[in-house]
Motif scaffolding. Sequence first.
Motif, mmCIF file in Angstrom:
data_model
loop_
_atom_site.group_PDB
_atom_site.id
_atom_site.type_symbol
_atom_site.label_atom_id
_atom_site.label_comp_id
_atom_site.label_asym_id
_atom_site.label_seq_id
_atom_site.Cartn_x
_atom_site.Cartn_y
_atom_site.Cartn_z
ATOM 1 N N LYS A 258 13.747 -10.620 4.116
ATOM 2 C CA LYS A 258 13.831 -12.012 3.657
ATOM 3 C C LYS A 258 13.591 -12.980 4.804
ATOM 4 N N ASN A 259 14.172 -12.697 5.964
ATOM 5 C CA ASN A 259 13.989 -13.576 7.119
ATOM 6 C C ASN A 259 12.557 -13.540 7.638
ATOM 7 N N VAL A 260 11.951 -12.355 7.621
ATOM 8 C CA VAL A 260 10.561 -12.239 8.050
ATOM 9 C C VAL A 260 9.646 -13.034 7.130
ATOM 10 N N VAL A 261 9.805 -12.857 5.832
ATOM 11 C CA VAL A 261 8.944 -13.546 4.872
ATOM 12 C C VAL A 261 9.110 -15.061 4.993
ATOM 13 N N ASN A 262 10.333 -15.522 5.160
ATOM 14 C CA ASN A 262 10.547 -16.961 5.351
ATOM 15 C C ASN A 262 9.827 -17.467 6.597
ATOM 16 N N ALA A 263 9.849 -16.668 7.669
ATOM 17 C CA ALA A 263 9.181 -17.062 8.914
ATOM 18 C C ALA A 263 7.663 -17.073 8.762
ATOM 19 N N VAL A 264 7.132 -16.072 8.066
ATOM 20 C CA VAL A 264 5.684 -15.959 7.897
ATOM 21 C C VAL A 264 5.144 -17.047 6.975
ATOM 22 N N MET A 265 5.927 -17.438 5.979
ATOM 23 C CA MET A 265 5.468 -18.398 4.975
ATOM 24 C C MET A 265 5.534 -19.849 5.443
ATOM 25 N N LYS A 266 6.068 -20.088 6.627
ATOM 26 C CA LYS A 266 6.130 -21.459 7.132
ATOM 27 C C LYS A 266 4.722 -22.001 7.370
ATOM 28 N N PRO A 267 4.537 -23.329 7.256
ATOM 29 C CA PRO A 267 3.206 -23.908 7.478
ATOM 30 C C PRO A 267 2.626 -23.589 8.855
ATOM 31 N N ARG A 268 3.497 -23.501 9.862
ATOM 32 C CA ARG A 268 3.068 -23.157 11.217
ATOM 33 C C ARG A 268 3.938 -21.998 11.727
ATOM 34 N N PRO A 269 3.606 -20.760 11.379
ATOM 35 C CA PRO A 269 4.422 -19.623 11.819
ATOM 36 C C PRO A 269 4.412 -19.506 13.345
ATOM 37 N N ARG A 270 5.525 -19.049 13.893
ATOM 38 C CA ARG A 270 5.605 -18.886 15.337
ATOM 39 C C ARG A 270 4.749 -17.703 15.788
ATOM 40 N N ASN A 271 4.545 -17.585 17.083
ATOM 41 C CA ASN A 271 3.748 -16.483 17.625
ATOM 42 C C ASN A 271 4.503 -15.162 17.611
ATOM 43 N N TYR A 272 5.805 -15.237 17.884
ATOM 44 C CA TYR A 272 6.669 -14.060 17.893
ATOM 45 C C TYR A 272 7.899 -14.350 17.054
ATOM 46 N N PHE A 273 8.258 -13.406 16.206
ATOM 47 C CA PHE A 273 9.512 -13.508 15.455
ATOM 48 C C PHE A 273 10.290 -12.224 15.700
ATOM 49 N N THR A 274 11.382 -12.341 16.423
ATOM 50 C CA THR A 274 12.199 -11.186 16.797
ATOM 51 C C THR A 274 13.525 -11.279 16.068
ATOM 52 N N TYR A 275 13.878 -10.211 15.334
ATOM 53 C CA TYR A 275 15.061 -10.316 14.476
ATOM 54 C C TYR A 275 15.672 -8.941 14.239
ATOM 55 N N GLY A 276 16.993 -8.917 14.138
ATOM 56 C CA GLY A 276 17.704 -7.678 13.829
ATOM 57 C C GLY A 276 18.690 -7.320 14.920
ATOM 58 N N ARG A 277 19.569 -6.389 14.590
ATOM 59 C CA ARG A 277 20.590 -5.941 15.538
ATOM 60 C C ARG A 277 19.942 -5.478 16.851
ATOM 61 N N LEU A 278 20.535 -5.855 17.955
ATOM 62 C CA LEU A 278 20.115 -5.525 19.321
ATOM 63 C C LEU A 278 18.906 -6.316 19.804
ATOM 64 N N SER A 279 18.312 -7.152 18.958
ATOM 65 C CA SER A 279 17.108 -7.871 19.376
ATOM 66 C C SER A 279 17.399 -8.835 20.520
ATOM 67 N N THR A 280 18.533 -9.520 20.463
ATOM 68 C CA THR A 280 18.881 -10.454 21.541
ATOM 69 C C THR A 280 19.082 -9.717 22.856
#
Length: 284
Positions: A229-251
């Motif tokens: 759900k978070n990935v799709v929301n990020a991809v569907m934005k008018p200007r998607p970011r270059n990198y989308f990092t998400y999930g446990r341990l990502s930080t």
Amino acid sequence: MSQEKKVVVVTGCSQGGIGYNLCEQFAAQGCRVFATARRIEAMSGLEAFGCEKVKLDVTDEASIKAAFEEIYAKAGHVDILVNNAGAHAIGALLDTDMKMARRCLDVNIFGTLGVCKEVGRRMAERRSGTIVNIGSVVGYVATPWAGIYCLSKAAIHSMTDALRMELAPFGVHAMVVAPGSIKSNIGDVATASISLPEDSLFTRFRKSIETRATSSQAPGCTPTDVFAKNVVNAVMKPRPRNYFTYGRLSTIFLIFYHLPAWLKDTILSRMLGVSKVKISSKND
């Protein structure tokens, strides 16, 4: 006038994996979704969400061409391509099963490139489109016992960076999605890919290697539907970011990326059992 549905193609959509849930979430956003995998039967259930299923083996150029001929014949264009199909390879680099390694690289790197080539040109000619390549947090920072997989994901990150710059003049955007630990069937796939021959230098690390195979499925990992759900929301934005990092341990992995190499190596070696065994002599 109703807005035309976005046409989305996702690779690697077998049940139990990230791609399956991405298809569900894109469909929930009102997209026309083409789910692809090597076996149609592996995607059972996606039709309930309105997804259309197409056979696609990303390691076979003829299969890529046939799949997209079918998709373009039905939809006319592709707005969003998600390269999610992937393979694993677990074990010490010196124990690498070359057949397994080539399979991992063929699927993860050359499979992604082959699909990008098939779709990217048409997007460029249309002056519109988004290509999403699924990388990994280990594409930022390699870990012991998964060197082949890590290098394949680092290659995906580099490939996407180059693709983004090359396609920008044509109005096409390329982005990396780097999952952390996401609940899926990847633990079973990774375990099946372990290389540990009888004469290995690393037999005493067996437990650590086996643990590495399932580390992304440890308690507390991010549920697949939440990630999707978070990935799709990020991809569907008018200007998607270059990198989308998400999930446990990502930080944590993003922090590792900025640490001095000696400190990063020390922490990861302790976390993954490399420093727990002292090799004191040749006959030890």
